[in-house]
Design a protein around this motif. Structure first.
Motif: not given
Length: 149
Positions: A107-126
Motif C-alpha cells: 500500500i502506497p501511504a502517500h497515494f491512498v486516503k485513509k478512508n479508502k485503505v480499509l476497503e482496499i485491504v478487505e477486498i484483497f483479503l476476501k
C-alpha cells in the motif's frame, strides 16, 4: 486467518488503522511494523521479516506499507514464493488476488486516503484466486535462478 503486516515510518498510521480493523473482523495479526513516527526507518527492515513469515506459510497473507509502495513491493518480490502487488485502489487489489494470486499487498501511504485503505485491504483479503488461464500465466513467472543462462 493470519495476516503479517509491516511498515516504515510513513505507514504507521495506516498500519494501526488496518490492525484494529482486522482484529475487529477476527483476523490474527503478526506485526512487523515500526511503532513510532519519531524517527525515520528503512522499509526493507520491516518488509523482509513480513515476507519471510508469509513465504514460510506462517501467515496466509501479508500487508506492507511505505510511502510509494514500490520499494516495499520490490523488496517483498525478492522472495521466491511471494507475489506482492502494489494496490492504490480497490479494483487493483481485486485483480491482484483474482488474476495474479498475490499473497502480499503493498500500500502506497502517500497515494491512498485513509478512508479508502480499509476497503482496499478487505477486498484483497476476501477475493479468491480465479485459477484457470491465470494459473498458467503465474506458473510462467520466472523462479529465482542464481545461474541464469
Amino acid at each position: 486467518m493470519k495476516i503479517a503486516i509491516g511498515s516504515d515510518h510513513t505507514g504507521i498510521d495506516y498500519k494501526c488503522l488496518i490492525i484494529d480493523f482486522l482484529i475487529e473482523k477476527g483476523y490474527k495479526i503478526k506485526d512487523f511494523g515500526f511503532s513510532s513516527c519519531a524517527d525515520k526507518v528503512d522499509y526493507p527492515d520491516f518488509v523482509h521479516p513480513t515476507s519471510k513469515f508469509v513465504e514460510k506459510g506462517k501467515a496466509d497473507f501479508g500487508i506492507i506499507i511505505c510511502g510509494s509502495g514500490n520499494g516495499a513491493a520490490m523488496t517483498a518480490n525478492k522472495y521466491q514464493k511471494i507475489r506482492a502487488a502494489l494496490a492504490w485502489k480497490k479494483e487493483i487489489a481485486f485483480l491482484a488476488r483474482r488474476h495474479n494470486n498475490a499473497n502480499i499487498i503493498s500500500i502506497p501511504a502517500h497515494f491512498v486516503k485513509k478512508n479508502k485503505v480499509l476497503e482496499i485491504v478487505e477486498i484483497f483479503l476476501k477475493t479468491d484466486f480465479e485459477g484457470g488461464r491465470h494459473k498458467v500465466r503465474i506458473e510462467k513467472i520466472p523462479k529465482k535462478n542464481n545461474n541464469p543462462q
